[in-house]
Every structure is written in C-alpha cells, then in structure tokens.
Design a protein around this motif. Structure first.
Motif, PDB file in Angstrom:
ATOM      1  N   SER A   1     -17.788 -53.906  43.100  1.00 42.15           N
ATOM      2  CA  SER A   1     -18.094 -52.742  43.940  1.00 42.15           C
ATOM      3  C   SER A   1     -18.670 -51.583  43.142  1.00 42.15           C
ATOM      4  O   SER A   1     -19.244 -50.661  43.709  1.00 42.15           O
ATOM      5  CB  SER A   1     -16.832 -52.280  44.675  1.00 42.15           C
ATOM      6  OG  SER A   1     -15.826 -51.917  43.744  1.00 42.15           O
ATOM      7  N   TRP A   2     -18.502 -51.607  41.819  1.00 43.26           N
ATOM      8  CA  TRP A   2     -18.983 -50.498  40.995  1.00 43.26           C
ATOM      9  C   TRP A   2     -19.868 -51.032  39.884  1.00 43.26           C
ATOM     10  O   TRP A   2     -19.463 -51.914  39.126  1.00 43.26           O
ATOM     11  CB  TRP A   2     -17.804 -49.734  40.397  1.00 43.26           C
ATOM     12  CG  TRP A   2     -18.217 -48.613  39.492  1.00 43.26           C
ATOM     13  CD1 TRP A   2     -18.824 -47.448  39.843  1.00 43.26           C
ATOM     14  CD2 TRP A   2     -18.073 -48.565  38.063  1.00 43.26           C
ATOM     15  NE1 TRP A   2     -19.056 -46.665  38.729  1.00 43.26           N
ATOM     16  CE2 TRP A   2     -18.602 -47.332  37.623  1.00 43.26           C
ATOM     17  CE3 TRP A   2     -17.537 -49.454  37.127  1.00 43.26           C
ATOM     18  CZ2 TRP A   2     -18.612 -46.947  36.290  1.00 43.26           C
ATOM     19  CZ3 TRP A   2     -17.548 -49.078  35.784  1.00 43.26           C
ATOM     20  CH2 TRP A   2     -18.088 -47.830  35.380  1.00 43.26           C
ATOM     21  N   VAL A   3     -21.072 -50.497  39.790  1.00 40.40           N
ATOM     22  CA  VAL A   3     -22.013 -50.906  38.749  1.00 40.40           C
ATOM     23  C   VAL A   3     -22.193 -49.733  37.787  1.00 40.40           C
ATOM     24  O   VAL A   3     -22.665 -48.675  38.190  1.00 40.40           O
ATOM     25  CB  VAL A   3     -23.373 -51.315  39.349  1.00 40.40           C
ATOM     26  CG1 VAL A   3     -24.323 -51.751  38.247  1.00 40.40           C
ATOM     27  CG2 VAL A   3     -23.191 -52.425  40.378  1.00 40.40           C
ATOM     28  N   PRO A   4     -21.816 -49.883  36.526  1.00 37.52           N
ATOM     29  CA  PRO A   4     -21.890 -48.755  35.583  1.00 37.52           C
ATOM     30  C   PRO A   4     -23.307 -48.478  35.099  1.00 37.52           C
ATOM     31  O   PRO A   4     -24.102 -49.402  34.888  1.00 37.52           O
ATOM     32  CB  PRO A   4     -21.002 -49.209  34.428  1.00 37.52           C
ATOM     33  CG  PRO A   4     -21.063 -50.697  34.469  1.00 37.52           C
ATOM     34  CD  PRO A   4     -21.202 -51.074  35.917  1.00 37.52           C
ATOM     35  N   GLN A   5     -23.592 -47.206  34.912  1.00 39.39           N
ATOM     36  CA  GLN A   5     -24.874 -46.791  34.374  1.00 39.39           C
ATOM     37  C   GLN A   5     -24.866 -46.877  32.851  1.00 39.39           C
ATOM     38  O   GLN A   5     -23.807 -46.856  32.220  1.00 39.39           O
ATOM     39  CB  GLN A   5     -25.187 -45.354  34.806  1.00 39.39           C
ATOM     40  CG  GLN A   5     -25.350 -45.192  36.305  1.00 39.39           C
ATOM     41  CD  GLN A   5     -25.703 -43.778  36.713  1.00 39.39           C
ATOM     42  OE1 GLN A   5     -25.943 -42.917  35.866  1.00 39.39           O
ATOM     43  NE2 GLN A   5     -25.733 -43.531  38.013  1.00 39.39           N
ATOM     44  N   ASP A   6     -26.058 -46.983  32.264  1.00 40.05           N
ATOM     45  CA  ASP A   6     -26.194 -46.902  30.813  1.00 40.05           C
ATOM     46  C   ASP A   6     -25.951 -45.461  30.372  1.00 40.05           C
ATOM     47  O   ASP A   6     -26.250 -44.508  31.104  1.00 40.05           O
ATOM     48  CB  ASP A   6     -27.601 -47.296  30.372  1.00 40.05           C
ATOM     49  CG  ASP A   6     -27.837 -48.796  30.426  1.00 40.05           C
ATOM     50  OD1 ASP A   6     -27.016 -49.510  31.036  1.00 40.05           O
ATOM     51  OD2 ASP A   6     -28.861 -49.242  29.883  1.00 40.05           O
ATOM     52  N   ILE A   7     -25.448 -45.306  29.158  1.00 36.10           N
ATOM     53  CA  ILE A   7     -25.272 -43.983  28.560  1.00 36.10           C
ATOM     54  C   ILE A   7     -26.137 -43.904  27.313  1.00 36.10           C
ATOM     55  O   ILE A   7     -26.080 -44.787  26.438  1.00 36.10           O
ATOM     56  CB  ILE A   7     -23.803 -43.705  28.209  1.00 36.10           C
ATOM     57  CG1 ILE A   7     -22.953 -43.632  29.489  1.00 36.10           C
ATOM     58  CG2 ILE A   7     -23.666 -42.403  27.402  1.00 36.10           C
ATOM     59  CD1 ILE A   7     -21.474 -43.476  29.232  1.00 36.10           C
ATOM     60  N   TRP A   8     -26.940 -42.858  27.243  1.00 36.00           N
ATOM     61  CA  TRP A   8     -27.779 -42.592  26.081  1.00 36.00           C
ATOM     62  C   TRP A   8     -27.345 -41.268  25.451  1.00 36.00           C
ATOM     63  O   TRP A   8     -27.162 -40.277  26.162  1.00 36.00           O
ATOM     64  CB  TRP A   8     -29.246 -42.483  26.473  1.00 36.00           C
ATOM     65  CG  TRP A   8     -29.867 -43.757  26.966  1.00 36.00           C
ATOM     66  CD1 TRP A   8     -29.750 -44.299  28.213  1.00 36.00           C
ATOM     67  CD2 TRP A   8     -30.723 -44.633  26.228  1.00 36.00           C
ATOM     68  NE1 TRP A   8     -30.469 -45.469  28.305  1.00 36.00           N
ATOM     69  CE2 TRP A   8     -31.073 -45.701  27.090  1.00 36.00           C
ATOM     70  CE3 TRP A   8     -31.208 -44.639  24.919  1.00 36.00           C
ATOM     71  CZ2 TRP A   8     -31.913 -46.745  26.692  1.00 36.00           C
ATOM     72  CZ3 TRP A   8     -32.039 -45.672  24.512  1.00 36.00           C
ATOM     73  CH2 TRP A   8     -32.368 -46.715  25.387  1.00 36.00           C
ATOM     74  N   ILE A   9     -27.175 -41.263  24.131  1.00 37.07           N
ATOM     75  CA  ILE A   9     -26.868 -40.038  23.405  1.00 37.07           C
ATOM     76  C   ILE A   9     -27.954 -39.834  22.350  1.00 37.07           C
ATOM     77  O   ILE A   9     -28.218 -40.738  21.547  1.00 37.07           O
ATOM     78  CB  ILE A   9     -25.485 -40.085  22.735  1.00 37.07           C
ATOM     79  CG1 ILE A   9     -24.400 -40.401  23.756  1.00 37.07           C
ATOM     80  CG2 ILE A   9     -25.181 -38.751  22.049  1.00 37.07           C
ATOM     81  CD1 ILE A   9     -23.009 -40.542  23.160  1.00 37.07           C
ATOM     82  N   ILE A  10     -28.577 -38.682  22.384  1.00 38.61           N
ATOM     83  CA  ILE A  10     -29.687 -38.403  21.466  1.00 38.61           C
ATOM     84  C   ILE A  10     -29.445 -37.080  20.726  1.00 38.61           C
ATOM     85  O   ILE A  10     -28.637 -36.262  21.166  1.00 38.61           O
ATOM     86  CB  ILE A  10     -31.036 -38.328  22.214  1.00 38.61           C
ATOM     87  CG1 ILE A  10     -31.018 -37.174  23.218  1.00 38.61           C
ATOM     88  CG2 ILE A  10     -31.328 -39.637  22.921  1.00 38.61           C
ATOM     89  CD1 ILE A  10     -32.342 -36.912  23.860  1.00 38.61           C
ATOM     90  N   ARG A  11     -30.154 -36.912  19.634  1.00 39.59           N
ATOM     91  CA  ARG A  11     -30.081 -35.672  18.869  1.00 39.59           C
ATOM     92  C   ARG A  11     -31.473 -35.062  18.736  1.00 39.59           C
ATOM     93  O   ARG A  11     -32.453 -35.765  18.454  1.00 39.59           O
ATOM     94  CB  ARG A  11     -29.498 -35.907  17.479  1.00 39.59           C
ATOM     95  CG  ARG A  11     -29.231 -34.594  16.724  1.00 39.59           C
ATOM     96  CD  ARG A  11     -28.766 -34.831  15.278  1.00 39.59           C
ATOM     97  NE  ARG A  11     -27.575 -35.646  15.191  1.00 39.59           N
ATOM     98  CZ  ARG A  11     -26.332 -35.202  15.389  1.00 39.59           C
ATOM     99  NH1 ARG A  11     -26.141 -33.928  15.721  1.00 39.59           N
ATOM    100  NH2 ARG A  11     -25.306 -36.011  15.262  1.00 39.59           N
ATOM    101  N   LYS A  12     -31.548 -33.753  18.927  1.00 43.72           N
ATOM    102  CA  LYS A  12     -32.821 -33.056  18.760  1.00 43.72           C
ATOM    103  C   LYS A  12     -33.049 -32.796  17.273  1.00 43.72           C
ATOM    104  O   LYS A  12     -32.158 -32.324  16.583  1.00 43.72           O
ATOM    105  CB  LYS A  12     -32.795 -31.727  19.525  1.00 43.72           C
ATOM    106  CG  LYS A  12     -34.062 -30.895  19.374  1.00 43.72           C
ATOM    107  CD  LYS A  12     -33.962 -29.616  20.197  1.00 43.72           C
ATOM    108  CE  LYS A  12     -35.183 -28.724  19.980  1.00 43.72           C
ATOM    109  NZ  LYS A  12     -35.110 -27.483  20.802  1.00 43.72           N
ATOM    110  N   PRO A  13     -34.237 -33.104  16.769  1.00 43.31           N
ATOM    111  CA  PRO A  13     -34.526 -32.857  15.346  1.00 43.31           C
ATOM    112  C   PRO A  13     -34.372 -31.381  14.982  1.00 43.31           C
ATOM    113  O   PRO A  13     -34.574 -30.511  15.824  1.00 43.31           O
ATOM    114  CB  PRO A  13     -35.978 -33.301  15.197  1.00 43.31           C
ATOM    115  CG  PRO A  13     -36.215 -34.243  16.333  1.00 43.31           C
ATOM    116  CD  PRO A  13     -35.371 -33.734  17.458  1.00 43.31           C
TER     117      PRO A  13
END
Length: 267
Positions: A255-267
C-alpha cells in the motif's frame, strides 16, 4: 484498466479534480472514528483543516502528526551525517500544513533557526497562526523565494519535485541553490524506480530512456500533478553539485511505495 491508464483518462476528460475530491470524501469517512479518537486523546494538538491535511498527505490525524514526527527525526539523522546541527538555518521547501516542520524545533533545536515556505496561502496562513518558533513565508509557483543569497545551511523538500514540470525542476533547483550556502546540504525526495510499477508502457519506455515522465493536464503543483524521476535525469539536474547520498528505500507493504532520497552538497 489499470490505475495509470485510468489516471491519464481522467486527466483527458478533465475529471481528475472531481475524482480526487471523491477520494478525499472516502478517506474522511474511512478515518472518521480513528480521527475522533486521536482528537480525544490529544486535545491540545493543533490540526489543520481536513482538506489541507489530505492535499499534502492523507486524511489520518495520527499519521499526520506522529508520522510527521518520525520523518523529522529521520531527516535529522540524515542531516547529522553531513553537517553539524548547531546554529544552522533550516528551510522546509513546500511545507504544506506543517506536518514535518512543526516538529523540527523540538527534534533539533541547538540554536538552529527554522523557516518554511509553500505556495498554498491557506497552508501558510494556518501554519503561521498555529505553529510557533518557525518563520513561514508564502511563495508562488514561479521559482522565487523571499530569502537572500547563501542564507540557508540546510534545505529539504519532501515530495515537491514530484508535482512539477520539467522546466520547473531546473528553475526551482537553481533557486534553491541560490539561497543555499556554500557547503550547505539539500535533501530532496523523488519518484524513483520504486514507482515504475505505476507507469503505463509508454511512460515506462520514456522513463527507461532517462526522460522525466510528467502527468499534467491539471494545475501544476497540485497533488494529482505527478512527475517520475529516472536516475539519469536527476543526476543531470544535480550536475553542478556533489551527490552525497542516493537512497532507494524499500517497503514490505504493497500500500505504500517509498520515494528515493537524494542528499547533495553545494560547492
């Protein structure tokens, strides 16, 4: 007819809003007893109007409140891996009726300042009135935020790009980078590979070619406006930054489909 084809047909017939309103009514009836019990047990918890809650999440008071607390704790854990959580400016981009940001001051604290923005005036009005220790601002659908350059240490957006067109992905990401400090981090959730099961054959073909898949024909930003994000597209979107983590979460429930998680850093 599967759900994906039905969804696209409803869009073509301009019936998607009506169908979504029916879904809201059904969820409200289905959760009536549980919601009444939650209010009885937690009389001092401020809850947003039902449709505001449904529009950003679902019609269950316990899931809204306790689920929001769980997500806030999880996000705090992700942040701590990449930045010290002390005296930081933290922005919830697309806060809706405050499901997550309302918990952040108590979960993190430690001298941090908390900000939140959303294009829904009703959400911002409610949050500003009921949720203390947070600075709320209304934005428009246009990619423009009321913050100075390099003013935020951490920005997170949970299921916001999932409701934007391709051009708006680039417009908004550039705007978020503008207000993020150098070495600041950004956490964003996307409809990744877990959502391939929800695509039509034509949509899946485009997705597998690395193309963003968008189901529009309605007001952009609405919960029924949907975008699906192949890895190649997201990597191109983030090419000016450093990707710290890409998490493809799994679920044991259908019943629940998890989303992808992206973590980024600004230069």
């Amino acid at each position: 007819m599967n759900k994906a084809k039905l969804s696209n047909l409803l869009r073509q017939l301009n019936l998607i809003y009506f169908a979504d309103l029916i879904r809201f009514r059904i969820q409200k009836i289905k959760n009536k007893k549980a919601n009444a019990q939650f209010k009885k047990e937690h009389p001092n918890v401020a809850l947003p109007p039902d449709y505001l809650m449904y529009e950003s999440y679902q019609m269950n008071y316990k899931n809204y409140y306790n689920g929001g607390l769980t997500v806030a704790k999880n996000l705090s854990g992700y942040f701590k891996k990449h930045i010290e959580l002390k005296d930081k400016n933290i922005l919830d981009w697309g806060c809706g009726p405050g499901r997550i940001i309302r918990h952040m001051p108590s979960v993190i604290n430690n001298g941090c300042q908390f900000f939140a923005t959303d294009y829904n005036k009703n959400s911002i009005d409610w949050c500003s009135k009921h949720l203390p220790n947070i600075q709320f601002n209304k934005n428009e659908l246009e990619a423009k935020l009321p913050y100075e350059d390099n003013s935020m240490d951490i920005i997170y957006g949970i299921s916001i790009f999932t409701h934007l067109s391709e051009q708006m992905h680039y417009n908004w990401f550039n705007e978020l980078l503008r207000v993020l400090k150098p070495n600041g981090i950004m956490l964003l959730s996307m409809h990744g590979d877990n959502f391939k099961i929800k695509l039509t054959e034509a949509e899946l073909s485009d997705y597998n070619k690395g193309k963003l898949v968008v189901r529009g024909s309605i007001k952009e930003g609405h919960r029924t406006y949907a975008a699906f994000h192949p890895k190649a597209f997201v990597e191109d979107l983030f090419k000016a930054t450093t990707v710290l983590e890409h998490m493809v979460l799994t679920s044991d429930t259908k019943s629940w489909v998890p989303q992808d998680i992206w973590i980024i850093r600004k230069p």
